[in-house]
Scaffold this active site. Sequence first.
Site, PDB file in Angstrom:
ATOM      1  N   GLU A  94     -36.650  81.144 -58.976  1.00  0.00           N
ATOM      2  CA  GLU A  94     -37.211  79.796 -58.981  1.00  0.00           C
ATOM      3  C   GLU A  94     -37.336  79.265 -57.559  1.00  0.00           C
ATOM      4  O   GLU A  94     -36.533  79.605 -56.684  1.00  0.00           O
ATOM      5  CB  GLU A  94     -36.319  78.869 -59.815  1.00  0.00           C
ATOM      6  CG  GLU A  94     -36.331  79.261 -61.285  1.00  0.00           C
ATOM      7  CD  GLU A  94     -35.407  78.435 -62.168  1.00  0.00           C
ATOM      8  OE1 GLU A  94     -35.700  78.350 -63.365  1.00  0.00           O
ATOM      9  OE2 GLU A  94     -34.401  77.893 -61.687  1.00  0.00           O
ATOM     10  N   CYS A 107     -37.915  74.612 -51.238  1.00  0.00           N
ATOM     11  CA  CYS A 107     -36.591  75.220 -51.361  1.00  0.00           C
ATOM     12  C   CYS A 107     -36.826  76.590 -52.005  1.00  0.00           C
ATOM     13  O   CYS A 107     -37.296  76.673 -53.138  1.00  0.00           O
ATOM     14  CB  CYS A 107     -35.705  74.332 -52.236  1.00  0.00           C
ATOM     15  SG  CYS A 107     -34.113  75.075 -52.593  1.00  0.00           S
ATOM     16  N   CYS A 114     -27.265  86.047 -57.624  1.00  0.00           N
ATOM     17  CA  CYS A 114     -26.547  85.884 -56.351  1.00  0.00           C
ATOM     18  C   CYS A 114     -25.373  86.838 -56.290  1.00  0.00           C
ATOM     19  O   CYS A 114     -24.749  87.142 -57.309  1.00  0.00           O
ATOM     20  CB  CYS A 114     -26.052  84.452 -56.193  1.00  0.00           C
ATOM     21  SG  CYS A 114     -25.344  84.169 -54.547  1.00  0.00           S
ATOM     22  N   CYS A 118     -19.760  81.198 -56.526  1.00  0.00           N
ATOM     23  CA  CYS A 118     -19.302  79.816 -56.420  1.00  0.00           C
ATOM     24  C   CYS A 118     -19.187  79.220 -57.829  1.00  0.00           C
ATOM     25  O   CYS A 118     -20.113  79.347 -58.631  1.00  0.00           O
ATOM     26  CB  CYS A 118     -20.281  79.007 -55.584  1.00  0.00           C
ATOM     27  SG  CYS A 118     -20.558  79.747 -53.974  1.00  0.00           S
ATOM     28  N   CYS A 121     -21.869  76.629 -59.360  1.00  0.00           N
ATOM     29  CA  CYS A 121     -23.292  76.932 -59.201  1.00  0.00           C
ATOM     30  C   CYS A 121     -23.847  77.697 -60.396  1.00  0.00           C
ATOM     31  O   CYS A 121     -23.270  78.697 -60.833  1.00  0.00           O
ATOM     32  CB  CYS A 121     -23.480  77.738 -57.913  1.00  0.00           C
ATOM     33  SG  CYS A 121     -25.129  78.388 -57.735  1.00  0.00           S
ATOM     34  N   CYS A 339     -30.027  70.812 -56.581  1.00  0.00           N
ATOM     35  CA  CYS A 339     -29.125  71.765 -55.944  1.00  0.00           C
ATOM     36  C   CYS A 339     -28.125  72.332 -56.933  1.00  0.00           C
ATOM     37  O   CYS A 339     -27.491  71.584 -57.671  1.00  0.00           O
ATOM     38  CB  CYS A 339     -28.343  71.069 -54.833  1.00  0.00           C
ATOM     39  SG  CYS A 339     -29.252  71.027 -53.329  1.00  0.00           S
TER      40      CYS A 339
HETATM   41  S1  SF4 Z   1     -24.013  78.271 -54.226  1.00  0.00           S
HETATM   42 FE1  SF4 Z   1     -24.808  79.663 -55.826  1.00  0.00          FE
HETATM   43  S2  SF4 Z   1     -26.618  80.632 -54.899  1.00  0.00           S
HETATM   44 FE2  SF4 Z   1     -25.403  79.703 -53.218  1.00  0.00          FE
HETATM   45  S3  SF4 Z   1     -24.031  81.356 -52.513  1.00  0.00           S
HETATM   46 FE3  SF4 Z   1     -22.873  80.216 -54.059  1.00  0.00          FE
HETATM   47  S4  SF4 Z   1     -23.287  81.340 -55.973  1.00  0.00           S
HETATM   48 FE4  SF4 Z   1     -24.842  81.969 -54.508  1.00  0.00          FE
END
Ligand code: SF4
Length: 348
Positions: A94, A107, A114, A118, A121, A339
């Site tokens: 996306e 963005c 990923c 995190c 996220c 975000c």
């Molecule tokens: S915030 Fe999400 S996209 Fe960014 S590094 Fe952490 S897990 Fe990956």
Amino acid sequence: MESKKRDIRALTREQLRDFFVSHGDKAFRGNQVYEWLWQKSAHSFDVMTNLSKATRDMLEENFVINHIQVDQMQRSSDGTIKNAVRLHDDLVVESVLIPTKTRTTACVSSQVGCSLDCKFCATARLKRMRNLNPDEIYDQVVAIDNESRLYFDRPLSNIVFMGMGEPLMNYNNVLKAIEKITSPEGLGMSPKRITVSTSGVPKLIKKMADDAVKFKLAVSLHSAVDETRTSIMPFNATFTLADLREALVYWYQKTKSRITYEYVVWEGINDQRKDVDALVEFCRFAPSKVNLIEYNPIDDGDFQQASNKTIEMYVETLEKNGITVTVRRSRGKDIDAACGQLANKSGS
Ligand code: SF4
């Protein structure tokens, strides 16, 4: 059936020129094709009208153009646009267009899923499938530039690498994409209008400094207390704050470019006086500013945005210590484009 043809956009201008010479044609044909591919973002060989039909057929026999496809475009009530971008192997990422009065920001994503984890996220829940190629990153930018011209009557003005993925875990391809975006043969954008946002991989921050990159650096910090940061960004156990700090000092010494810290304040996680004091301390090591970002819950789980009173405590303390701070309201929440919300819900 899987195509054995090569992706023509993996070739440099020189390699394209050589290709034509080795096929008994003039080297300048390579320049013509290169311009079609990068300046005019051609999706097919058919549109290359200054080439003969025979030349276009010959290209068709040897190459493919693995262009991205914007599968679905969603528009938020605040003007934000989210694109679900289908890649040549049917994976989906996306990218988001964020308009304000004076600028349009793209963005963009750098990985499918990923590599990091995190806890707050949505993208982290998709396992990393692969890195994006330079042209797939470039195409996202071109698509948003076109949308900006179409819907807002102005070209794209800024780019942030803050979509899906950790850009530094796809270092070479991200740098190649930026090279193309900034080159006169591509979009000719100033690198000063591009920000790479990383969760903080110390070794690669130093490498960027050594490579003398000209774009801006943002770090998703979220806590300057090791224990807290590790609990929400587990890789911090390996890439500790001390290592990150050292890399950022190195970055500033080499580039003289101020660092932006992205920071979300969550209830019960980093909403205490000791958290803001640690942030103030962290900011002292290299010239920096802080963006306090509004959080968009990804479910009704553990992460909730802290109260306005807590945010005010952060702003006051940072300002009192001479640190520039901005509070950023989220955009595109109603279409899951804000975000930390990118998770292919609009995808297939
Ligand atoms: S915030 Fe999400 S996209 Fe960014 S590094 Fe952490 S897990 Fe990956």
